[in-house]
Write an enzyme that holds these catalytic residues in place. Structure first.
Site, short mmCIF file in Angstrom:
data_model
loop_
_atom_site.label_atom_id
_atom_site.label_comp_id
_atom_site.label_asym_id
_atom_site.label_seq_id
_atom_site.Cartn_x
_atom_site.Cartn_y
_atom_site.Cartn_z
N GLU A 46 -2.18 1.52 -17.15
CA GLU A 46 -1.26 0.78 -18.01
C GLU A 46 -1.95 -0.32 -18.80
OE1 GLU A 46 1.74 -0.41 -15.25
OE2 GLU A 46 2.91 1.42 -15.54
N GLU A 99 -9.29 10.67 2.80
CA GLU A 99 -9.54 9.24 2.93
C GLU A 99 -10.45 8.90 4.10
OE1 GLU A 99 -6.01 7.37 5.62
OE2 GLU A 99 -5.42 8.04 3.63
#
Length: 311
Positions: free
Chosen positions: A94, A125
């Site tokens: 953004e 992960e």
């Protein structure tokens, strides 16, 4: 070899982490009505505001460190897995439309890559070396800032990335939702967002995810404000790339000048769709070239550039 105290948490002990504990206030969660569920979630979400307030000093330190790094030509990286990784990628994505930053200035790194954004890849992960490899792949340097995001604090991918970034001299930041005494860190800046156990035990996409998004909002927006990409409370570096954003740009120009909409549109076109430049041209009574030079002299910060013209 990646070594970090957070990686050495015994799996049998992870149930004691704050993010994994059962919340006594939701012990009867499966028996609540829809309205009661909404009310309980609303009550619990108040804790996110308290957590942000409790981390205010660390958040401010992160803003200062990232601002200085970017001023010196560095970059800001977010690193996470699962929900934490997605939130980092979202915040980074953004920045270009909101602040007209280059795509590589703020980057989100998620375990599993782009595919993990839409499909759960939580198993990825668990490898610290993969986090370290992601740091090496992006050639992280001493002038960069790396923010590791991990609700429970123990994610090996994130800890591996932080350790590798630290070894390269980069400034490191940890954002976690567990106390430091449960999972210590060697990151330079330690942001702890203590929202307590989730209503659905262990589901850190809930309060932990919400408070993490809040912290990232504050961090990235704070950095861009400090870099001069905001004038008053207007996003004067907004990228005019579609109808909605052009409308926003025109409203900014009309609100901050004495121009009507057609005149603002003409000014925006003369500035090559750059709101800040348009404001510098109009308020400073300069042509595009001179306005651009004035802004460059003040590192793109509109207010000090205008103040010079008033002397």
């Amino acid at each position: 070899m990646i070594v970090n105290s957070a990686l050495n948490v015994d799996p049998a002990d992870r149930g004691h982490l704050l993010t994994e504990q059962a919340n006594p206030r939701s012990a009867q969660l499966d028996q609540l009505s829809s309205l009661e569920l909404v009310d309980l979630f609303n009550q619990e979400d108040q804790r996110t505001l308290e957590a942000i307030a409790g981390a205010r000093d660390a958040l401010a330190a992160a803003i200062d460190a990232a601002t200085e790094a970017l001023r010196q030509g560095g970059r800001l990286f977010y690193v996470g897995a699962g929900t934490s990784g997605r939130l980092g990628v979202l915040d980074a994505a953004e920045c270009p439309p909101t602040f007209c930053t280059p795509p590589d200035l703020v980057q989100g790194i998620i375990a599993g890559g782009a595919g993990a954004l839409v499909k759960s890849s939580e198993g990825l992960e668990d490898v610290a070396e993969d986090g370290a490899a992601a740091i090496a792949q992006r050639n992280v340097q001493a002038q960069d800032v790396v923010v590791g995001i991990t609700a429970g604090g123990t994610t090996p991918y994130v800890q591996g990335a932080i350790a590798a970034a630290r070894d390269r001299g980069a400034t490191t930041v940890l954002i976690a939702c567990v106390p430091a005494d449960q999972v210590p860190t060697e990151a330079a800046i330690d942001i702890r967002l203590l929202v307590g156990p989730e209503l659905l035990a262990g589901s850190t996409r809930l309060k932990a995810g919400t408070v993490t998004k809040m912290a990232l909002n504050i961090l990235s927006t704070g950095v861009m404000v400090r870099l001069g990409k905001v004038y008053g409370n207007r996003m004067v570096d907004v990228a005019v790339t579609n109808t909605k954003l052009r409308d926003r740009a025109l409203r900014i120009l009309c609100d901050l000048t004495d121009l009507d909409r057609p005149a603002a549109a003409a000014l925006l076109d003369r500035s090559n769709q750059q709101v800040k430049l348009a404001l510098m041209m109009h308020l400073g009574q300069l042509d595009a070239e001179a306005a651009s030079e004035r802004l460059a002299q003040h590192q793109g910060r509109l207010r000090p550039a205008l103040e010079v013209g008033e002397l």
